[in-house]
Design a protein around this motif. Sequence first.
Motif, short mmCIF file in Angstrom:
data_model
loop_
_atom_site.label_atom_id
_atom_site.label_comp_id
_atom_site.label_asym_id
_atom_site.label_seq_id
_atom_site.Cartn_x
_atom_site.Cartn_y
_atom_site.Cartn_z
N UNK A 399 10.61 -4.28 6.94
CA UNK A 399 10.87 -4.07 8.36
C UNK A 399 10.29 -5.23 9.16
N UNK A 400 8.98 -5.53 8.95
CA UNK A 400 8.34 -6.59 9.75
C UNK A 400 8.56 -7.97 9.14
N UNK A 401 9.02 -7.99 7.89
CA UNK A 401 9.25 -9.23 7.11
C UNK A 401 7.93 -9.95 6.76
N UNK A 402 6.80 -9.29 7.02
CA UNK A 402 5.50 -9.87 6.65
C UNK A 402 5.34 -9.91 5.14
N UNK A 403 4.68 -10.95 4.62
CA UNK A 403 4.45 -11.03 3.18
C UNK A 403 2.96 -11.14 2.89
N UNK A 404 2.48 -10.45 1.85
CA UNK A 404 1.08 -10.63 1.44
C UNK A 404 1.00 -10.63 -0.08
N UNK A 405 -0.06 -11.28 -0.57
CA UNK A 405 -0.29 -11.27 -2.01
C UNK A 405 -1.31 -10.19 -2.32
N UNK A 406 -0.94 -9.24 -3.17
CA UNK A 406 -1.83 -8.10 -3.46
C UNK A 406 -2.07 -8.03 -4.98
N UNK A 407 -3.33 -7.85 -5.36
CA UNK A 407 -3.67 -7.76 -6.79
C UNK A 407 -2.97 -6.55 -7.40
N UNK A 408 -2.54 -6.67 -8.66
CA UNK A 408 -1.82 -5.57 -9.31
C UNK A 408 -2.59 -4.25 -9.17
N UNK A 409 -3.92 -4.33 -9.35
CA UNK A 409 -4.72 -3.11 -9.32
C UNK A 409 -4.76 -2.46 -7.92
N UNK A 410 -4.40 -3.23 -6.88
CA UNK A 410 -4.48 -2.67 -5.52
C UNK A 410 -3.12 -2.27 -4.95
N UNK A 411 -2.06 -2.41 -5.76
CA UNK A 411 -0.70 -2.18 -5.21
C UNK A 411 -0.46 -0.74 -4.75
N UNK A 412 -0.88 0.21 -5.57
CA UNK A 412 -0.63 1.61 -5.23
C UNK A 412 -1.33 1.96 -3.91
N UNK A 413 -2.62 1.56 -3.82
CA UNK A 413 -3.39 1.84 -2.61
C UNK A 413 -2.73 1.21 -1.37
N UNK A 414 -2.30 -0.06 -1.54
CA UNK A 414 -1.70 -0.81 -0.44
C UNK A 414 -0.47 -0.06 0.10
N UNK A 415 0.41 0.34 -0.82
CA UNK A 415 1.65 1.02 -0.38
C UNK A 415 1.31 2.39 0.21
N UNK A 416 0.40 3.10 -0.44
CA UNK A 416 0.06 4.44 0.05
C UNK A 416 -0.50 4.38 1.47
N UNK A 417 -1.37 3.39 1.72
CA UNK A 417 -1.94 3.26 3.07
C UNK A 417 -0.85 3.01 4.10
N UNK A 418 0.21 2.30 3.70
CA UNK A 418 1.25 1.95 4.67
C UNK A 418 2.26 3.09 4.88
N UNK A 419 2.55 3.83 3.83
CA UNK A 419 3.64 4.82 3.99
C UNK A 419 3.18 6.22 4.37
N UNK A 420 1.90 6.49 4.26
CA UNK A 420 1.48 7.88 4.58
C UNK A 420 0.89 7.94 5.98
#
Length: 420
Positions: A399-420
């Motif tokens: 949606x915002x077209x923003x890009x970030x580099x996220x460590x594999x181990x932090x991917x689930x947390x990153x997405x969960x924080x954004x979608x919930x």
Amino acid sequence: MIKSIKGTRDILPPESSGWQYMENTARKIFGLYGYREIRTPIIEETALFVKTIGEETDIVSKEMFSFTDRGERHISLRPEGTAPVIRAYLENNLDKLSQLQKLYYIGPMFRAERPQAGRMRQFHQIGVEAIGSTHPAIDAEVIKVMTDILDESGIGDYNLKINNLGCREDKKRLSENLKKTFSGKESSHLCEDCAKRIKINPLRILDCKNEKCRKSVREKFTGVEFLCDTCSDHFQEVQEFLKVLNINYQLDPYIVRGLDYYTGTVFEVTHRALGSQDAIGAGGRYDNLISDMGGAKTGACGFALGLDRMLLVLEKVSEGKAVPEAMDVFVAAMGKEAYAMAFSILDNMRNDGIACDIDYENKSLKAQMRTADRLKAKFVMIIGDEELKKGEAVVRDMVTKEQSNIAFSGLVRFVKDKII
Ligand code: HAM
């Protein structure tokens, strides 16, 4: 090629998401009001519908899919849900469990009508039956459940009309009255069907859609007082409860409904976004049905919404945007090793309740991004050789077209924080 039968159709993705959305919305509302699900068979003895809906009604006389099975039994595909629910209620002694049973159903019904926009031979209803009470609050609550489903699912601007047919004696009196009024010379002002109806099912002339009938019926019948005191008081109370619940409605003395079991309150909801088949839902009280079918003398009230028509309306009022797509993440992997890592990340996300998908055809990154767009993914995770080496994914917010580099181990947390 063998094709689907006339008047039936396949519900394909993404349209099926709309159906789930509508069904889930209804289930949520049912939960709030204490309705629990009942599932009855699609086939029933033909006699069940003949005895309850009425032999002379259009549904029974012209529209049922009936057949004789190998054991010479007369069977029909259910044309509606009320009669089967009452059969199940009595057969399973639900009346013994508690005074009031609040039941709901969602499923296909079958009527051999001439197919047109909004009119199918296999269609789907969401319905409720509140069995075991004549309390006027039930009528109002049943109507509120129906309008809540419409409101909550985004179908505004509907038109609710209510009427009262009175008890069996009142209906008889009204029928006689109509017979007298429209017999002899007056019958020439009715359409061909109503000229027959006035003899066998006089009430049905009141809701005939033919212009000729509408005009002459409205001239001669303006809803004269034919209700007994008990029915009249009940109707007053229903209306008071409707006011308490802030429900907008119109009184309409020409609503009679095409099923014989109704007595007392009847109602219909229409929507102008639909064409000639503009009824999205309808229902009413049927206080004699349970005792007529061998049960105790007790009241009941219910409604059924036409799911196919609700979706037609939703499609029109929301220009097809009403139903959110379910995909949270699309994982775009490039290269065999990256794919294996992506596949494992996908599994972790799914285990954590994140809806995600991946490409299975070794497509180019560009093609994978197109797939992500088609799936309306909220995020895309890109994993190639470079990312694999660094142990991180490039995550793009679609949606915002923003890009970030996220460590594999932090991917689930990153997405969960954004979608919930
Ligand atoms: P009904 O008015 O026959 O009532 O059907 C309810 C709704 O089902 C209609 O308002 C319409 O939206 C939908 N419907 C009916 N026929 C078709 C069709 N051929 N194609 C598409 N949609 C259709 C009943 O069935 C009663 N059992 C309702 C009820 C429940 N009364 C008390 N409890």
